[in-house]
Design a protein around this motif. Structure first.
Motif, mmCIF file in Angstrom:
data_model
loop_
_atom_site.group_PDB
_atom_site.id
_atom_site.type_symbol
_atom_site.label_atom_id
_atom_site.label_comp_id
_atom_site.label_asym_id
_atom_site.label_seq_id
_atom_site.Cartn_x
_atom_site.Cartn_y
_atom_site.Cartn_z
ATOM 1 N N ALA A 1 0.650 -28.821 -0.654
ATOM 2 C CA ALA A 1 1.823 -29.562 -0.174
ATOM 3 C C ALA A 1 2.130 -29.170 1.279
ATOM 4 O O ALA A 1 2.528 -30.022 2.089
ATOM 5 C CB ALA A 1 3.030 -29.286 -1.073
ATOM 6 N N HIS A 2 1.935 -27.901 1.608
ATOM 7 C CA HIS A 2 2.125 -27.454 3.000
ATOM 8 C C HIS A 2 1.096 -28.131 3.915
ATOM 9 O O HIS A 2 1.416 -28.510 5.058
ATOM 10 C CB HIS A 2 2.000 -25.936 3.070
ATOM 11 C CG HIS A 2 2.248 -25.357 4.422
ATOM 12 N ND1 HIS A 2 3.249 -25.817 5.264
ATOM 13 C CD2 HIS A 2 1.627 -24.358 5.101
ATOM 14 C CE1 HIS A 2 3.220 -25.132 6.387
ATOM 15 N NE2 HIS A 2 2.243 -24.245 6.329
ATOM 16 N N ASP B 1 2.405 -31.425 4.728
ATOM 17 C CA ASP B 1 3.466 -31.305 5.739
ATOM 18 C C ASP B 1 2.863 -31.203 7.142
ATOM 19 O O ASP B 1 3.350 -31.839 8.093
ATOM 20 C CB ASP B 1 4.325 -30.075 5.462
ATOM 21 C CG ASP B 1 5.191 -30.225 4.220
ATOM 22 O OD1 ASP B 1 5.428 -31.375 3.794
ATOM 23 O OD2 ASP B 1 5.621 -29.191 3.673
ATOM 24 N N ARG C 1 1.484 -34.575 8.275
ATOM 25 C CA ARG C 1 2.529 -35.492 8.752
ATOM 26 C C ARG C 1 3.018 -35.091 10.141
ATOM 27 O O ARG C 1 3.269 -35.941 10.995
ATOM 28 C CB ARG C 1 3.699 -35.503 7.758
ATOM 29 C CG ARG C 1 3.371 -36.179 6.439
ATOM 30 C CD ARG C 1 4.620 -36.447 5.617
ATOM 31 N NE ARG C 1 4.310 -37.280 4.463
ATOM 32 C CZ ARG C 1 4.326 -36.850 3.216
ATOM 33 N NH1 ARG C 1 4.649 -35.597 2.941
ATOM 34 N NH2 ARG C 1 4.026 -37.666 2.218
ATOM 35 N N GLU C 2 3.144 -33.786 10.359
ATOM 36 C CA GLU C 2 3.604 -33.297 11.665
ATOM 37 C C GLU C 2 2.612 -33.656 12.770
ATOM 38 O O GLU C 2 2.988 -34.152 13.835
ATOM 39 C CB GLU C 2 3.785 -31.781 11.591
ATOM 40 C CG GLU C 2 4.215 -31.141 12.890
ATOM 41 C CD GLU C 2 4.187 -29.620 12.823
ATOM 42 O OE1 GLU C 2 3.992 -28.990 13.881
ATOM 43 O OE2 GLU C 2 4.338 -29.062 11.707
ATOM 44 N N TRP D 1 -0.455 -37.413 -0.978
ATOM 45 C CA TRP D 1 -0.939 -36.548 -2.068
ATOM 46 C C TRP D 1 -2.020 -37.262 -2.874
ATOM 47 O O TRP D 1 -3.105 -36.727 -3.089
ATOM 48 C CB TRP D 1 0.213 -36.105 -2.979
ATOM 49 C CG TRP D 1 -0.278 -35.167 -4.034
ATOM 50 C CD1 TRP D 1 -0.768 -35.489 -5.272
ATOM 51 C CD2 TRP D 1 -0.437 -33.742 -3.918
ATOM 52 N NE1 TRP D 1 -1.193 -34.367 -5.931
ATOM 53 C CE2 TRP D 1 -0.991 -33.280 -5.129
ATOM 54 C CE3 TRP D 1 -0.140 -32.826 -2.906
ATOM 55 C CZ2 TRP D 1 -1.278 -31.926 -5.354
ATOM 56 C CZ3 TRP D 1 -0.413 -31.479 -3.138
ATOM 57 C CH2 TRP D 1 -0.976 -31.048 -4.348
#
Length: 198
Positions: free
Chosen positions: A12-13, A16, A19-20, A37
């Protein structure tokens, strides 16, 4: 592949970070970000179900892009050394950032060069996702193939056409499995790739 809560949190990180960084460069198709995911992590995890009983020692991922499936494999397979081949320097920086964030730098080597310029290493597993047609993948990847190498290649609607075209220039043993994440896709499991003699 079932993953632990801890592994799921690490992946999940990864999303993140994807997306960043997507705001700075085009890592994946923007339309897939909201379903990252399923479209990227689960799509990569399903490939691990086809590994031989013993975890591979060396995995080569051609045209790694945003790291799917290579970085996912590195994160989930502690005993495996994964070689990510990506010619674009910006994407290589992303791959290295994720490897560091997930504390798997010791399992990952990022090759910031074109696939055809590398001469090794020999791999237990060769993968490529959304990289090139099957004929081109075989042409590039033969240099990494060892005696018992398994190629794990997700392919979309063009799979049958690509297989037929590849058979014009190569002999290979093939098994195809349905994808769990895309009804139009298949996972090609290939062994014994060899060029046809002219």
């Amino acid at each position: 592949m079932n993953v632990s809560r801890e592994t799921r949190a690490g992946l999940a990180h990864y999303i993140d970070l994807l997306r960043e960084w997507q705001g700075r460069m085009n890592l994946v198709a923007p339309s897939t970000l909201d379903e990252a995911w399923d479209r990227h992590i689960e799509d990569s995890l399903q490939l691990l179900d086809y590994l031989p009983a013993a975890n591979p020692r060396r995995w080569v991922d051609m045209g790694s892009g945003a790291g799917f499936p290579g970085l996912v494999a590195a994160y989930c397979l502690p005993g495996t050394k994964v070689h990510l081949i990506e010619s674009r320097q910006k994407k290589c920086r992303f791959l290295e950032t994720v490897a560091e964030a997930l504390a798997i730098k010791d399992r990952v080597t990022v090759h910031a060069e074109r696939i055809e310029s590398l001469r090794g290493p020999k791999a237990d597993i060769i993968s490529a996702r959304a990289c090139a047609a099957l004929t081109k993948l075989f042409d590039w990847g033969l240099r990494f193939q060892a005696k018992d190498t398994l190629w794990i290649l997700p392919k979309g609607r063009s799979a049958e056409e690509e297989i037929e075209t590849a058979r014009e220039g190569f002999d290979f043993d093939l098994a195809a499995q349905p994808s769990r994440t895309d009804p139009d896709a298949r996972i090609l499991l290939v062994r014994g790739v060899r060029r046809k003699r002219s």
